[in-house]
Design an enzyme around this catalytic site. Structure first.
Site, PDB file in Angstrom:
ATOM      1  CE  LYS A   1      79.457  13.560  28.215  1.00 25.71           C
ATOM      2  NZ  LYS A   1      79.249  13.424  26.759  1.00 25.71           N
TER       3      LYS A   1
ATOM      4  CB  CYS B   1      75.914  15.123  25.390  1.00 23.01           C
ATOM      5  SG  CYS B   1      75.398  14.230  23.892  1.00 23.01           S
TER       6      CYS B   1
ATOM      7  CD  GLU C   1      78.440  17.551  23.792  1.00 20.81           C
ATOM      8  OE1 GLU C   1      79.187  16.744  24.360  1.00 20.81           O
ATOM      9  OE2 GLU C   1      77.459  17.207  23.100  1.00 20.81           O
TER      10      GLU C   1
END
Length: 502
Positions: A330, A382, A264
């Protein structure tokens, strides 16, 4: 008077301890029977207590569970929040106090609306209410479904139920088993212990079920780059190119892999600032018949910021171009880390509310799989891996793997990253897809479709994880229907609990 105070406090004090031992059922300790024992003791502690007393006991249990289970959150607040110690401890206390409300409300509602001490209350209503408050905790204020009891069972016989009904079904079975133990101890009717015996026996039996089929003819060579970049240096301007070249050099040594994966936000710059570098990386990957996947920070034409995943090299996207439509953005953002609720009020109060990269915008809930060298990957950046329904809906019949990129350097040498990996393993087992997890400093690992870690490199070291992983075909029952059967079960349980009072 002192004796009276002690008498009133002994149950809440016991509940704090009982809640705290729940943490030992999760990674890295994995003493999974404690996840059954702890709620069983909680039910005993609230037995024949008023709704008000049950509320206090449940709150104390929650304080014990979350003060120990998510203690790692304080590392990010204290180390990177730029706040005095007393202020960081106060914020941590607020978080723990908020999360403790959910077990408190479970205990209150159980004793307030279901005062009878019959089997229906213990075997149906209590597990149903527990799931309801778990769901609320996973939804309110964007949700925090961490430490759901089902995750503790990833290495127990109950894990084999995950492909059938997901982690929520495991939580339900944990609570049914816990309620049976409590009811048995209260009523001294030992035959009820056969229920958890049957549940665990069924779990053993499900081990032979093959919901999906691995495909030996579809094997992918992976290289996961763990850069181990210190969090305090990651966004220092002078460290930008040393960081980029570190990943580039490690990539150059592994061009024989089909897919090379960086973690990430591995590139510590906005994508538009590195167009030439990324174009060269794209060309090099194509020359070596490979693909490179990396986390990157983006800024769209709308001037909004996104935490994204970029793929270059052998893809269906063509030659590299700055095209935001070809990125995964995301969706589920981390409160305070990636966006600040009520930011106009909170940002001026303390540096913690103005952390770097804390103004991201959301991508769509469902997005196209990432294409890399002919493989399809369902992405989860994540924190997103903990939202099982989001991951489920992004897995398609064409999906080869679940891909999760993360940076847990925020949490130091704590239990947080190990719990995070445990959750990722559950996604593999639920959906019958291998999970590829690439991180900055660990846990970088790959699981098979049953959630077993098949390759891993040590935390807090620079390294490259080389492994091969097989795609799977078919779908698990959970992938097909999700949690809907549990909703019906819970509705039926509550109706029976309200109608049958004797």
């Amino acid at each position: 008077m002192n004796n009276t105070i002690f008498h009133r406090l002994k149950r809440p004090l016991a509940a704090v301890f009982v809640g705290a031992i729940t943490t030992l059922s999760f990674a890295p300790y994995q003493l999974w029977p404690l996840a059954i024992l702890s709620p069983a003791l909680l039910l005993l502690l609230i037995h024949r207590q008023s709704a008000k007393s049950a509320l206090g006991i449940g709150y104390a249990w929650g304080l014990g569970q979350f003060a120990t289970g998510i203690s790692w959150v304080h590392i990010s607040i204290d180390t990177f929040g730029g706040m005095p110690k007393i202020a960081s401890l106060f914020l941590m206390a607020l978080l723990v106090g908020y999360l403790a409300l959910y077990p408190a409300l479970f205990c209150w509602s159980l004793n307030r609306f279901f005062p009878s001490e019959n089997r229906i209350k213990f075997f149906l209503v209590a597990p149903a209410l527990w799931l309801i408050f778990d769901w609320l905790r996973g939804w309110v204020m964007t949700g925090f479904p961490w430490l759901w009891l089902g995750y503790s069972q990833i290495d127990s016989p109950l894990a084999n139920f995950a492909p059938v009904g997901g982690v929520e079904l495991l939580t339900l079975l944990v609570m049914i088993s816990a309620a049976c133990i409590s009811y048995t101890l209260i009523k001294k009717q030992w035959m009820h212990l056969l229920i958890p015996v049957i549940i665990f026996s069924a779990g053993y039996g499900l081990k032979i079920a093959n919901w999906v089929t691995p495909n030996p003819d579809s094997t992918t060579k992976l290289a996961l780059i763990q850069g181990n970049i210190a969090q305090e240096l990651k966004w220092v301007p002078s460290q930008r190119w040393p960081t980029i070249m570190k990943y580039t050099d490690l990539t150059r040594e592994n061009w024989d892999a089909d897919i090379i994966i960086w973690p990430e936000a591995a590139v510590p710059a906005f994508e538009f600032e590195l167009s030439s570098f990324l174009s060269n990386l794209d060309s090099a990957a194509k020359m070596n018949n490979s693909a490179v996947i990396t986390g990157v920070v983006n800024q769209g034409e709308d001037k909004k910021f996104y935490n994204s995943i970029l793929t270059v090299g052998e893809t269906t996207y063509g030659d590299y171009s700055y095209d935001m439509s070809q990125r995964y953005h995301k969706h589920h953002l981390l409160p305070f880390g990636e966006f600040v609720p009520f930011e106009s009020i909170l940002r001026p109060l303390a540096p913690f509310f103005n952390l770097p990269m804390s103004s991201f915008s959301q991508g769509d809930f469902i997005q196209a799989n990432i294409d890399a060298n002919g493989k399809q990957m369902a992405p989860a950046l994540c924190y997103e891996i903990i939202f099982n329904e989001q991951v489920r809906q992004n897995v398609t019949e064409e999906t080869d793997f679940i891909l999760t990129l993360s940076n847990d350097a925020w949490f130091g040498r704590s239990i947080g990253p190990l719990q995070h990996m445990e959750i990722a393993r559950m996604r593999a087992l639920e959906l019958g897809k291998p999970v590829i997890r690439s991180t900055n400093n660990g846990v970088t690992a790959v699981t098979d479709f049953k959630g077993t870690v098949v390759a891993q490199i040590p935390q807090f070291e620079t390294g490259v994880l080389r492994t091969e992983v097989m795609s799977t075909s078919g779908q698990t029952p959970y992938r097909q229907v999700g949690s809907w059967p549990l909703y019906f079960w819970i509705a039926l349980s509550l109706v029976l609990g309200l109608r049958i009072r004797d």
